[in-house]
Design a protein around this motif. Structure first.
Motif, PDB file in Angstrom:
ATOM      1  N   THR A 105       0.793  -1.195  -0.115  1.00 42.06           N
ATOM      2  CA  THR A 105      -0.161  -0.179   0.171  1.00 42.06           C
ATOM      3  C   THR A 105       0.649   1.432   0.004  1.00 42.06           C
ATOM      4  OG1 THR A 105      -1.854  -1.190   1.031  1.00 42.06           O
ATOM      5  CG2 THR A 105      -1.912   1.300   1.661  1.00 42.06           C
ATOM      6  N   LEU A 106       2.036   1.218   0.850  1.00 46.98           N
ATOM      7  CA  LEU A 106       3.006   2.122   0.731  1.00 46.98           C
ATOM      8  C   LEU A 106       3.569   2.597  -0.579  1.00 46.98           C
ATOM      9  CD1 LEU A 106       3.969   2.609   4.483  1.00 46.98           C
ATOM     10  CD2 LEU A 106       2.825   3.988   3.460  1.00 46.98           C
ATOM     11  N   ALA A 107       3.996   1.321  -0.881  1.00 47.10           N
ATOM     12  CA  ALA A 107       4.126   1.362  -2.140  1.00 47.10           C
ATOM     13  C   ALA A 107       3.546   2.472  -3.423  1.00 47.10           C
ATOM     14  CB  ALA A 107       5.005   0.076  -2.676  1.00 47.10           C
ATOM     15  N   LEU A 108       2.767   1.981  -3.564  1.00 48.22           N
ATOM     16  CA  LEU A 108       1.605   1.857  -4.605  1.00 48.22           C
ATOM     17  C   LEU A 108       1.410   3.919  -4.099  1.00 48.22           C
ATOM     18  CD1 LEU A 108      -0.477  -0.157  -4.455  1.00 48.22           C
ATOM     19  CD2 LEU A 108       0.513   0.106  -6.732  1.00 48.22           C
ATOM     20  N   ALA A 109       1.136   3.980  -2.660  1.00 47.40           N
ATOM     21  CA  ALA A 109       1.037   5.421  -2.461  1.00 47.40           C
ATOM     22  C   ALA A 109       2.582   6.183  -2.960  1.00 47.40           C
ATOM     23  CB  ALA A 109       0.591   5.627  -1.219  1.00 47.40           C
ATOM     24  N   VAL A 110       3.391   5.819  -2.755  1.00 50.38           N
ATOM     25  CA  VAL A 110       4.942   6.414  -3.074  1.00 50.38           C
ATOM     26  C   VAL A 110       5.028   7.030  -4.285  1.00 50.38           C
ATOM     27  CG1 VAL A 110       6.974   6.816  -3.286  1.00 50.38           C
ATOM     28  CG2 VAL A 110       6.127   6.433  -1.114  1.00 50.38           C
ATOM     29  N   THR A 111       4.110   5.543  -5.048  1.00 44.91           N
ATOM     30  CA  THR A 111       4.844   5.677  -6.842  1.00 44.91           C
ATOM     31  C   THR A 111       3.851   6.871  -7.423  1.00 44.91           C
ATOM     32  OG1 THR A 111       5.291   3.273  -6.295  1.00 44.91           O
ATOM     33  CG2 THR A 111       4.597   4.493  -8.231  1.00 44.91           C
ATOM     34  N   GLY A 112       2.522   6.877  -6.836  1.00 39.98           N
ATOM     35  CA  GLY A 112       1.213   7.211  -7.020  1.00 39.98           C
ATOM     36  C   GLY A 112       1.428   8.150  -7.256  1.00 39.98           C
ATOM     37  N   CYS A 113       1.954   9.323  -5.801  1.00 40.71           N
ATOM     38  CA  CYS A 113       2.864  10.618  -5.811  1.00 40.71           C
ATOM     39  C   CYS A 113       3.351  10.860  -6.848  1.00 40.71           C
ATOM     40  CB  CYS A 113       3.045  11.134  -4.444  1.00 40.71           C
ATOM     41  SG  CYS A 113       1.168  10.660  -3.163  1.00 40.71           S
ATOM     42  N   ALA A 114       4.299   9.740  -7.204  1.00 36.66           N
ATOM     43  CA  ALA A 114       5.400  10.514  -7.678  1.00 36.66           C
ATOM     44  C   ALA A 114       5.106  10.987  -9.803  1.00 36.66           C
ATOM     45  CB  ALA A 114       6.458   9.941  -8.326  1.00 36.66           C
ATOM     46  N   ALA A 115       4.594   9.812  -9.999  1.00 32.15           N
ATOM     47  CA  ALA A 115       4.301   9.666 -10.868  1.00 32.15           C
ATOM     48  C   ALA A 115       2.964  10.902 -11.268  1.00 32.15           C
ATOM     49  CB  ALA A 115       2.672   9.105 -11.220  1.00 32.15           C
ATOM     50  N   GLU A 116       2.088  11.972 -10.387  1.00 28.59           N
ATOM     51  CA  GLU A 116       1.436  13.051 -10.232  1.00 28.59           C
ATOM     52  C   GLU A 116       2.583  14.686 -10.154  1.00 28.59           C
ATOM     53  OE1 GLU A 116      -1.168  12.871  -6.861  1.00 28.59           O
ATOM     54  OE2 GLU A 116      -2.212  10.793  -7.476  1.00 28.59           O
ATOM     55  N   ALA A 117       4.257  14.110 -10.051  1.00 29.57           N
ATOM     56  CA  ALA A 117       5.092  15.705  -9.646  1.00 29.57           C
ATOM     57  C   ALA A 117       3.963  15.794 -11.076  1.00 29.57           C
ATOM     58  CB  ALA A 117       6.480  15.196  -9.736  1.00 29.57           C
ATOM     59  N   LYS A 118       3.497  16.927 -11.184  1.00 26.44           N
ATOM     60  CA  LYS A 118       4.136  18.031 -12.482  1.00 26.44           C
ATOM     61  C   LYS A 118       3.433  19.575 -12.189  1.00 26.44           C
ATOM     62  CE  LYS A 118      -1.864  17.939 -11.922  1.00 26.44           C
ATOM     63  NZ  LYS A 118      -2.557  17.784 -12.771  1.00 26.44           N
ATOM     64  N   PRO A 119       3.712  20.648 -13.207  1.00 27.18           N
ATOM     65  CA  PRO A 119       3.759  21.949 -12.889  1.00 27.18           C
ATOM     66  C   PRO A 119       2.380  22.573 -12.599  1.00 27.18           C
ATOM     67  CG  PRO A 119       5.067  21.548 -14.827  1.00 27.18           C
ATOM     68  CD  PRO A 119       3.906  20.409 -14.503  1.00 27.18           C
ATOM     69  N   GLU A 120       2.146  23.175 -11.887  1.00 28.62           N
ATOM     70  CA  GLU A 120       1.538  24.196 -11.218  1.00 28.62           C
ATOM     71  C   GLU A 120       1.197  25.986 -11.873  1.00 28.62           C
ATOM     72  OE1 GLU A 120      -0.593  22.951  -7.752  1.00 28.62           O
ATOM     73  OE2 GLU A 120       0.559  20.112  -8.360  1.00 28.62           O
ATOM     74  N   LEU A 121       0.663  25.841 -12.932  1.00 26.48           N
ATOM     75  CA  LEU A 121       0.910  27.553 -12.732  1.00 26.48           C
ATOM     76  C   LEU A 121      -0.077  28.386 -12.646  1.00 26.48           C
ATOM     77  CD1 LEU A 121       2.528  26.982 -16.773  1.00 26.48           C
ATOM     78  CD2 LEU A 121       3.754  26.362 -14.066  1.00 26.48           C
ATOM     79  N   LYS A 122       0.268  29.917 -11.744  1.00 21.00           N
ATOM     80  CA  LYS A 122      -0.481  30.294 -12.094  1.00 21.00           C
ATOM     81  C   LYS A 122       0.316  32.291 -12.308  1.00 21.00           C
ATOM     82  CE  LYS A 122      -3.280  32.840  -8.341  1.00 21.00           C
ATOM     83  NZ  LYS A 122      -3.390  33.364  -6.889  1.00 21.00           N
ATOM     84  N   VAL A 123      -0.178  32.378 -13.748  1.00 21.74           N
ATOM     85  CA  VAL A 123       0.020  34.090 -13.177  1.00 21.74           C
ATOM     86  C   VAL A 123      -0.568  34.771 -12.650  1.00 21.74           C
ATOM     87  CG1 VAL A 123      -0.081  35.321 -15.515  1.00 21.74           C
ATOM     88  CG2 VAL A 123       0.147  33.271 -16.527  1.00 21.74           C
ATOM     89  N   SER A 124       0.714  35.935 -12.426  1.00 21.00           N
ATOM     90  CA  SER A 124      -0.294  37.197 -11.580  1.00 21.00           C
ATOM     91  C   SER A 124       0.995  38.164 -12.650  1.00 21.00           C
ATOM     92  CB  SER A 124       0.038  36.651 -10.584  1.00 21.00           C
ATOM     93  OG  SER A 124       1.570  36.526  -9.491  1.00 21.00           O
ATOM     94  N   GLY A 125       0.393  39.719 -12.293  1.00 24.68           N
ATOM     95  CA  GLY A 125       0.451  41.315 -12.366  1.00 24.68           C
ATOM     96  C   GLY A 125       0.892  41.057 -13.652  1.00 24.68           C
ATOM     97  N   ALA A 126      -0.147  40.475 -14.449  1.00 31.08           N
ATOM     98  CA  ALA A 126       0.535  40.623 -15.694  1.00 31.08           C
ATOM     99  C   ALA A 126      -0.314  42.441 -15.941  1.00 31.08           C
ATOM    100  CB  ALA A 126      -0.539  39.880 -16.825  1.00 31.08           C
ATOM    101  N   TYR A 127       0.695  43.113 -17.227  1.00 30.59           N
ATOM    102  CA  TYR A 127       0.609  44.148 -17.890  1.00 30.59           C
ATOM    103  C   TYR A 127       0.864  44.823 -18.879  1.00 30.59           C
ATOM    104  CZ  TYR A 127       4.726  46.471 -15.850  1.00 30.59           C
ATOM    105  OH  TYR A 127       6.021  46.831 -15.841  1.00 30.59           O
ATOM    106  N   MET A 128       0.805  45.338 -19.909  1.00 27.26           N
ATOM    107  CA  MET A 128       1.245  45.821 -20.499  1.00 27.26           C
ATOM    108  C   MET A 128       0.886  47.293 -21.075  1.00 27.26           C
ATOM    109  SD  MET A 128      -0.235  45.628 -24.729  1.00 27.26           S
ATOM    110  CE  MET A 128       0.006  43.750 -25.150  1.00 27.26           C
ATOM    111  N   PRO A 129       2.069  48.045 -20.675  1.00 23.81           N
ATOM    112  CA  PRO A 129       2.494  49.650 -21.032  1.00 23.81           C
ATOM    113  C   PRO A 129       1.715  50.039 -22.431  1.00 23.81           C
ATOM    114  CG  PRO A 129       4.584  48.635 -20.401  1.00 23.81           C
ATOM    115  CD  PRO A 129       3.538  47.602 -20.625  1.00 23.81           C
ATOM    116  N   GLN A 130       0.701  51.719 -22.304  1.00 25.30           N
ATOM    117  CA  GLN A 130       0.381  51.575 -23.505  1.00 25.30           C
ATOM    118  C   GLN A 130       1.899  51.453 -24.319  1.00 25.30           C
ATOM    119  OE1 GLN A 130      -2.786  54.690 -23.053  1.00 25.30           O
ATOM    120  NE2 GLN A 130      -1.322  55.810 -25.252  1.00 25.30           N
ATOM    121  N   PRO A 131       1.420  51.402 -25.797  1.00 24.58           N
ATOM    122  CA  PRO A 131       2.828  51.370 -26.521  1.00 24.58           C
ATOM    123  C   PRO A 131       3.400  52.536 -26.992  1.00 24.58           C
ATOM    124  CG  PRO A 131       1.013  49.665 -27.307  1.00 24.58           C
ATOM    125  CD  PRO A 131       0.207  50.186 -25.990  1.00 24.58           C
TER     126      PRO A 131
END
Length: 165
Positions: free
Chosen positions: A19-45
């Protein structure tokens, strides 16, 4: 009274280990990027032909990702740039480190929008699509600020936020 049947201690230990081996393997397989964008802006050209874009991509995941391309409703072409010394240069990608961030800001890494189809004005929002190697496409609504706008140093409070795909 019904006799209680006991399993050997080894059988219980093996089941727990599996059970522990499956849980650890499951967690490792789920490692992925989790992205969030903030503070975005464009100065008026200041010109009718090009504009810059700035934002922060935060990765709270355990795997790195890469910003590989960008597109927008404001221009025919969009590029990812870095600044080396006093010179801007186009790059194919920028790394978003695991449990870290990629900051696109004035004088450093940034987005360039070229061959503008329209010149965005302060108060408008520009639709930008960021494409990542592992996380796929992410749409961001980027507010247009004054030409000399300087963020107050806080992130996560801009209306140019997005997360997920």
């Amino acid at each position: 009274m019904t006799p209680v049947r006991r399993l050997p201690a080894l059988a219980g230990t093996s089941a727990l280990a599996l059970t522990l081996a499956l849980a650890v393997t499951g967690c490792a397989a789920e490692a992925k990027p989790e992205l969030k964008v903030s503070g975005a802006y464009m100065p008026q050209p200041v010109t009718d032909t090009m504009a810059g874009g700035f934002l922060t991509v935060t990765n709270s995941g355990d795997e790195a990702d890469k910003l590989t391309s960008v597109s927008s409703d404001v221009g025919k072409e969009a590029e990812i740039h870095r600044t080396v010394g006093q010179k801007m240069e186009r790059v194919k990608s920028l790394k978003v480190p695991a449990n870290g961030e990629l900051t696109l800001g004035r004088g450093g890494n940034h987005l360039m929008f070229l061959d503008l189809e329209r010149k965005p004005a302060k108060g408008e929002k520009v639709s930008v699509t960021l494409r990542f190697e592992k996380s796929g496409a992410m749409k961001v609504s980027v507010p247009v600020e004054s030409t000399n706008y300087v963020p107050d140093g806080t992130t996560g409070k801009s209306s140019g936020e997005s997360s997920g795909k």
